[in-house]
Enzyme design. Structure first.
Site, PDB file in Angstrom:
ATOM      1  N   HIS A 256      -6.197  -1.043  -0.914  1.00 21.24           N
ATOM      2  CA  HIS A 256      -5.049  -0.166  -0.653  1.00 21.24           C
ATOM      3  C   HIS A 256      -3.868  -0.911  -0.040  1.00 21.24           C
ATOM      4  O   HIS A 256      -2.748  -0.411  -0.049  1.00 21.24           O
ATOM      5  CB  HIS A 256      -5.479   0.986   0.260  1.00 21.24           C
TER       6      HIS A 256
ATOM      7  N   ASP B  23       3.858  -2.834   2.784  1.00 17.13           N
ATOM      8  CA  ASP B  23       3.012  -1.656   2.619  1.00 17.13           C
ATOM      9  C   ASP B  23       2.411  -1.706   1.219  1.00 17.13           C
ATOM     10  O   ASP B  23       3.139  -1.989   0.256  1.00 17.13           O
ATOM     11  CB  ASP B  23       3.852  -0.377   2.770  1.00 17.13           C
TER      12      ASP B  23
HETATM   13  C1  GDG Z   1      -2.872   2.818   3.380  1.00 15.70           C
HETATM   14  C2  GDG Z   1      -1.883   1.716   2.989  1.00 15.70           C
HETATM   15  C3  GDG Z   1      -1.267   3.042   0.970  1.00 15.70           C
HETATM   16  C4  GDG Z   1       1.005  10.376   8.621  1.00 15.70           C
HETATM   17  N1  GDG Z   1       1.280  10.946   9.809  1.00 15.70           N
HETATM   18  C5  GDG Z   1       0.671  12.138   9.813  1.00 15.70           C
HETATM   19  C6  GDG Z   1      -0.004  12.291   8.593  1.00 15.70           C
HETATM   20  N2  GDG Z   1       0.224  11.199   7.888  1.00 15.70           N
HETATM   21  C7  GDG Z   1      -0.275  10.984   6.527  1.00 15.70           C
HETATM   22  C8  GDG Z   1       0.870  10.930   5.553  1.00 15.70           C
HETATM   23  C9  GDG Z   1       0.267  10.116   4.416  1.00 15.70           C
HETATM   24  C10 GDG Z   1      -0.702   9.208   5.153  1.00 15.70           C
HETATM   25  O1  GDG Z   1      -0.945   9.754   6.441  1.00 15.70           O
HETATM   26  C11 GDG Z   1      -0.129   7.815   5.356  1.00 15.70           C
HETATM   27  O2  GDG Z   1      -0.225   7.140   4.139  1.00 15.70           O
HETATM   28  P1  GDG Z   1       0.586   5.814   3.826  1.00 15.70           P
HETATM   29  O3  GDG Z   1       0.351   5.492   2.402  1.00 15.70           O
HETATM   30  O4  GDG Z   1       2.012   6.052   4.134  1.00 15.70           O
HETATM   31  O5  GDG Z   1       0.051   4.689   4.804  1.00 15.70           O
HETATM   32  P2  GDG Z   1      -1.390   4.138   5.373  1.00 15.70           P
HETATM   33  O6  GDG Z   1      -2.062   5.101   6.243  1.00 15.70           O
HETATM   34  O7  GDG Z   1      -1.065   2.824   5.992  1.00 15.70           O
HETATM   35  O8  GDG Z   1      -2.288   3.935   4.058  1.00 15.70           O
HETATM   36  C12 GDG Z   1      -0.731   2.299   2.192  1.00 15.70           C
HETATM   37  C13 GDG Z   1      -2.364   4.007   1.356  1.00 15.70           C
HETATM   38  O9  GDG Z   1      -3.387   3.378   2.134  1.00 15.70           O
HETATM   39  C14 GDG Z   1      -3.014   4.617   0.123  1.00 15.70           C
HETATM   40  O10 GDG Z   1      -3.451   3.635  -0.752  1.00 15.70           O
HETATM   41  O11 GDG Z   1      -0.199   3.775   0.391  1.00 15.70           O
HETATM   42  O12 GDG Z   1       0.140   1.267   1.765  1.00 15.70           O
HETATM   43  O13 GDG Z   1      -1.395   1.045   4.155  1.00 15.70           O
HETATM   44  O14 GDG Z   1      -0.451  10.935   3.543  1.00 15.70           O
HETATM   45  O15 GDG Z   1       1.236  12.215   5.204  1.00 15.70           O
HETATM   46  N3  GDG Z   1      -0.722  13.376   8.264  1.00 15.70           N
HETATM   47  C15 GDG Z   1      -0.787  14.384   9.195  1.00 15.70           C
HETATM   48  N4  GDG Z   1      -0.158  14.290  10.411  1.00 15.70           N
HETATM   49  C16 GDG Z   1       0.569  13.202  10.752  1.00 15.70           C
HETATM   50  O16 GDG Z   1       1.136  13.147  11.846  1.00 15.70           O
HETATM   51  N5  GDG Z   1      -1.471  15.492   8.898  1.00 15.70           N
END
Ligand code: GDG
Length: 496
Positions: free
Chosen positions: A195, A403
């Protein structure tokens, strides 16, 4: 996540792959038809965390969000329960959901967890794969614990596997598990998806165990990465670490197996999220946020509190916006939701202190008696409220330094009102920037450039906002979580 109906079953309760009696096949299936029962073997997802476990729904994390959207009847999801115990479990606990997904989890011993998770996975691999070699902390006992936990995962999964299962391992915590399964004699097709981004050999070789990791991953049949640039870098490491020259197609032979390296970008269920956001406009939290803004425009950031997300530079960029474009003073609010994560790792604690100080500096500099420009919170908000907040925001500010993909960017686009959409400001170093080219693409290191992009978004005409959003929305509806799973599994099924 759906409700669970059977807890604490052991593998011995499920003989020869038969379903336990409590599970009824008449349970309705939510979502699209299941790839998990497409007749070519059950899909067994393996990830460090299984969202059905202790912190269900409460915490932030992209992997859980994307896979939860795509996990359907017939699949099994195997991983850590979220509990730290005296000893790492030898056998998994089995939980069946009403929607027909089997969740199998093990506990990890406290001493193993510290070294495996905080030590090697998040103290060495995470910074390295995000090109932050200066933050990398390597020590051999951590690496040994990482290998031991991967071995424990493999041993606990072994008795649950059926001969035609497709095993799909996820992410940097489990890079050696495929090799451990092979050592136990598993001949099933095994896929691995990373990821996070990958790095060129000049970076990966900083890690003393780099060659062993590339060799261990090569026990899998398919290795998936988020972008073609990541896949290229992975293949360069295959040559450097193993002395093997992959074909242009991304295939290479290693120890008598053929490995396929593929690009399968992850996505979200965009239509579902769009509906959620539309409904969430009237949710109490969204209404409270709206009222608190008093007619001001909203700039919104949503991230796990992580140094890869570029938050200090983002705060700096917002300060520069207020300094360089004084017309936005008193008429704009920036809300940063930075849900705490990995609090036991030192670099995350110091990041938090740095953000506390920067937020204080900006608010001290620009606040008025009836206006505080920056709101910054470190506890997570629920997903419904999050969807409503996205819809309310005029600017979605997504500026990671590195990212793998960044699902927040896709969620922000999906959540917009197509008649009056907001503007996405997106880092060129997020995997999402490969696809979402109609966003305002910025270099997150250049705080002045980010400030200029926020300004551009705040004054952008309705016509331009609609045109950009229309193109972006089509894209997030195309590269969905569902498509990600289908594409990866098609590659895996195609293996001999
Ligand atoms: C890894 C990779 C890749 C965030 N704050 C809250 C919350 N979130 C949710 C968001 C989103 C998720 O968490 C974050 O996803 P990201 O993709 O932005 O980042 P990572 O957690 O670092 O994920 C990344 C991912 O895996 C998938 O392959 O895209 O590059 O680092 O869904 O909405 N959700 C809630 N409250 C929050 O305060 N409920």
């Amino acid at each position: 996540m759906d409700r669970m109906v059977l807890v604490n079953a052991r593998p011995s309760d499920i003989k020869d792959g038969a379903q336990p009696k409590l599970f009824s096949s008449s349970v309705p299936v939510a979502g699209p038809p299941s790839w998990a029962e497409a007749g070519a073997g059950r899909v067994v997802i393996v990830s460090n965390r299984v969202p059905a476990s202790s912190e269900q729904g409460a915490t932030a994390g992209g992997l859980a969000v994307a896979l939860a959207d795509a996990t359907t009847k017939g699949a099994m999801w195997f991983g850590w329960s979220g509990y730290r115990a005296e000893e790492t479990s030898a056998e998994a606990n089995i939980v069946l959901s009403e929607a027909g997904v089997t969740y199998a989890t093990i506990d990890i011993a406290e001493r193993d967890y510290q070294r495996f998770y905080n030590g090697f996975a998040n103290g060495a691999l995470w910074p390295l794969l995000h090109s932050r070699t200066g933050l990398l902390r390597f020590n051999r006992p951590d690496y040994e614990a990482y290998r031991a936990v991967n071995r424990a995962f493999a041993r606990a999964l072994l008795p649950l596997l059926r001969p035609d299962d497709l095993v799909w391992i996820h992410d940097y915590q489990l890079m050696t598990m495929g090799e451990e399964l092979r050592a136990l004699g598993v001949e099933n097709r095994i896929g691995f998806f990373l990821h996070v981004p990958f790095v060129p050999p000049s970076f990966l070789q900083v890690l003393p165990s780099a060659d062993e990791l590339i060799a261990a991953l090569s026990a899998c049949d398919v290795i998936g990465l988020q972008t073609s640039a990541d896949a290229d870098m992975f293949l360069q490491n295959v040559t450097e670490s193993l002395g093997v020259h992959p074909q242009r197609s991304g295939r290479y032979a290693y120890h008598g197996r053929e490995v396929a390296v593929v690009t399968t970008p992850i996505g979200i269920d965009a239509m579902k999220f769009a509906r959620l956001a539309e409904r969430a406009e009237l949710a109490p939290e969204t209404v409270r946020l709206h009222e608190s803004l008093g007619g001001r425009k909203l700039v919104l950031g949503v991230d796990r509190l992580d140094y890869s997300k570029g938050l200090p530079l983002r705060f700096d960029a917002f300060g520069r916006l207020l300094y360089a474009y004084p017309q936005h003073r008193r008429v704009v609010n920036y809300l940063q939701i930075a849900a705490r994560s990995r609090q036991e790792v030192g670099s995350y604690q110091s990041l938090r202190r740095e953000l506390d100080r920067l937020a204080g500096d900006i608010n001290g500099e620009f606040s008025d008696f009836d206006w505080v420009p920056l709101r910054y919170m470190t506890h997570p908000v629920n997903r419904n409220a999050l969807a409503g907040f996205y819809r309310r925001a005029h600017i979605g500010l997504v500026t990671p330094l590195r990212d793998g993909m960044n699902l927040v960017a896709k969620e922000y686009i999906a959540a917009q009102d197509p008649e009056d959409p907001g503007v996405l400001v997106l880092s060129r170093f997020a995997g999402a920037a490969d696809e979402l080219t109609e966003a305002l693409i910025v270099n997150p290191v250049d705080a002045d450039e980010v400030a200029a992009a926020i300004h551009q978004g705040l004054v952008m005409s309705l016509e331009e906002r609609r045109a950009r959003h229309d193109a972006l929305f089509r894209k997030v509806c195309h590269t969905t979580a569902w498509r990600f799973c289908e594409t990866f599994l098609a590659h895996l099924r195609a293996r001999p």
